[in-house]
Design an enzyme around this catalytic site. Structure first.
Site, PDB file in Angstrom:
ATOM      1  N   ALA A 152      46.315  40.533  51.445  1.00  0.00           N
ATOM      2  CA  ALA A 152      45.369  41.704  50.905  1.00  0.00           C
ATOM      3  C   ALA A 152      46.218  42.584  49.973  1.00  0.00           C
ATOM      4  CB  ALA A 152      44.402  42.218  52.137  1.00  0.00           C
ATOM      5  N   TYR A 153      47.180  43.253  50.639  1.00  0.00           N
ATOM      6  CA  TYR A 153      48.043  44.018  49.831  1.00  0.00           C
ATOM      7  C   TYR A 153      48.562  43.556  48.648  1.00  0.00           C
ATOM      8  CZ  TYR A 153      51.946  46.782  48.491  1.00  0.00           C
ATOM      9  OH  TYR A 153      52.876  47.995  47.786  1.00  0.00           O
ATOM     10  N   ALA A 154      48.950  42.289  48.618  1.00  0.00           N
ATOM     11  CA  ALA A 154      49.684  41.662  47.286  1.00  0.00           C
ATOM     12  C   ALA A 154      48.666  41.662  46.229  1.00  0.00           C
ATOM     13  CB  ALA A 154      50.359  40.327  47.681  1.00  0.00           C
ATOM     14  N   SER A 156      45.720  43.158  45.869  1.00  0.00           N
ATOM     15  CA  SER A 156      45.275  44.523  45.389  1.00  0.00           C
ATOM     16  C   SER A 156      46.417  44.866  44.358  1.00  0.00           C
ATOM     17  CB  SER A 156      45.049  45.412  46.589  1.00  0.00           C
ATOM     18  OG  SER A 156      46.076  45.680  47.050  1.00  0.00           O
ATOM     19  N   LYS A 157      47.433  44.780  44.816  1.00  0.00           N
ATOM     20  CA  LYS A 157      48.500  45.353  43.701  1.00  0.00           C
ATOM     21  C   LYS A 157      48.694  44.358  42.527  1.00  0.00           C
ATOM     22  CE  LYS A 157      50.254  49.133  45.495  1.00  0.00           C
ATOM     23  NZ  LYS A 157      49.865  50.513  44.983  1.00  0.00           N
TER      24      LYS A 157
END
Length: 235
Positions: A152-154, A156-157
């Site tokens: 999820a972090y990847a 979003s970035k």
């Protein structure tokens, strides 16, 4: 720098955090006036520039709320630059990521960056200012395999990175330069605490990251736009 930031108004979201504090300090050294939105009612105790005469703190600013973002930017006079460091991080195996958790990462990282970019661009276009915008992506945005365990972090970035390049292309005839830095692991107290056995010498120092960000936000940067700058240190 051949041209300085003396007297220029720059927004720094996430300015009260570890990287944000380093960036604000660097900008102040260059003579800038820093406008720092804060999600809370008062400044965090660890923020060293709360009483600085060129730091304008705005409290209770929710960067995921379009109305509050627009209201914050509307009170910044003669906006030159906008640096978007606000965001979050989360790790979880993909099978355990809830829909709400994925949405939270997208809101915290991608949505806030978009809303702040949009407000900054509106201000710059209205004042005919060929300003600077700097976002923060991540190594996982450029190398998605590095996002294993933090999907999820990847994602979003990666959205931040894509927006940066698309905005740069859209605005290239307006003189507004849009870039992003993509750090690997930053050398922060929190990261040292979370990874005590790591080799800290391989990490990117806050000072080095702040130097790169300040350059991209400065008038000395006359040509770089749509660039995703890897800040990997020795990692």
């Amino acid at each position: 720098m051949t041209e300085t930031l003396q007297g220029r108004h720059i927004v720094v979201t996430g300015g009260t955090g570890a990287l944000g504090g380093a960036v604000v300090g660097k900008l102040l050294d260059e003579g800038a006036i820093c406008h720092v939105p804060n999600a809370h009612a008062t400044a965090p105790a660890h923020f060293p520039f709360a009483m600085h005469d060129r730091v304008m703190l705005a409290h209770n600013v929710d960067l995921s709320d379009p109305a509050k973002v627009e209201a914050f930017y509307s009170q910044v006079p003669g906006l030159w630059g906008s640096i978007h460091l606000a965001g979050g991080f989360a790790m979880a195996p993909v099978e355990k990521i809830e829909s709400a958790s994925f949405a939270e990462m997208m809101d915290t990282n991608a949505r806030t960056a978009f809303l702040c970019c949009r407000a900054a661009i509106r201000s710059m276009l209205a004042s005919d200012t060929a300003g600077r915008i700097v976002n923060i992506a991540a190594r996982a945005a450029l190398e998605p395999r590095k996002g294993a365990g933090a999907v999820a972090y990847a994602a979003s970035k990666a959205a931040v990175a894509a927006m940066t390049v698309a905005m740069a292309e859209e605005l290239k005839h307006k003189g507004i330069l849009v870039n992003a830095v993509a750090p690997s692991i930053l050398d922060t107290p929190t990261n040292r605490s979370d990874m005590p056995d790591a080799d800290f010498t391989k990490w990117v120092s806050l000072e080095a990251a702040a130097e790169a960000i300040a350059y991209l936000a400065s008038p000395a940067n006359q040509a770089m736009s749509g660039t995703l700058v890897p800040l990997y240190g020795r990692a």
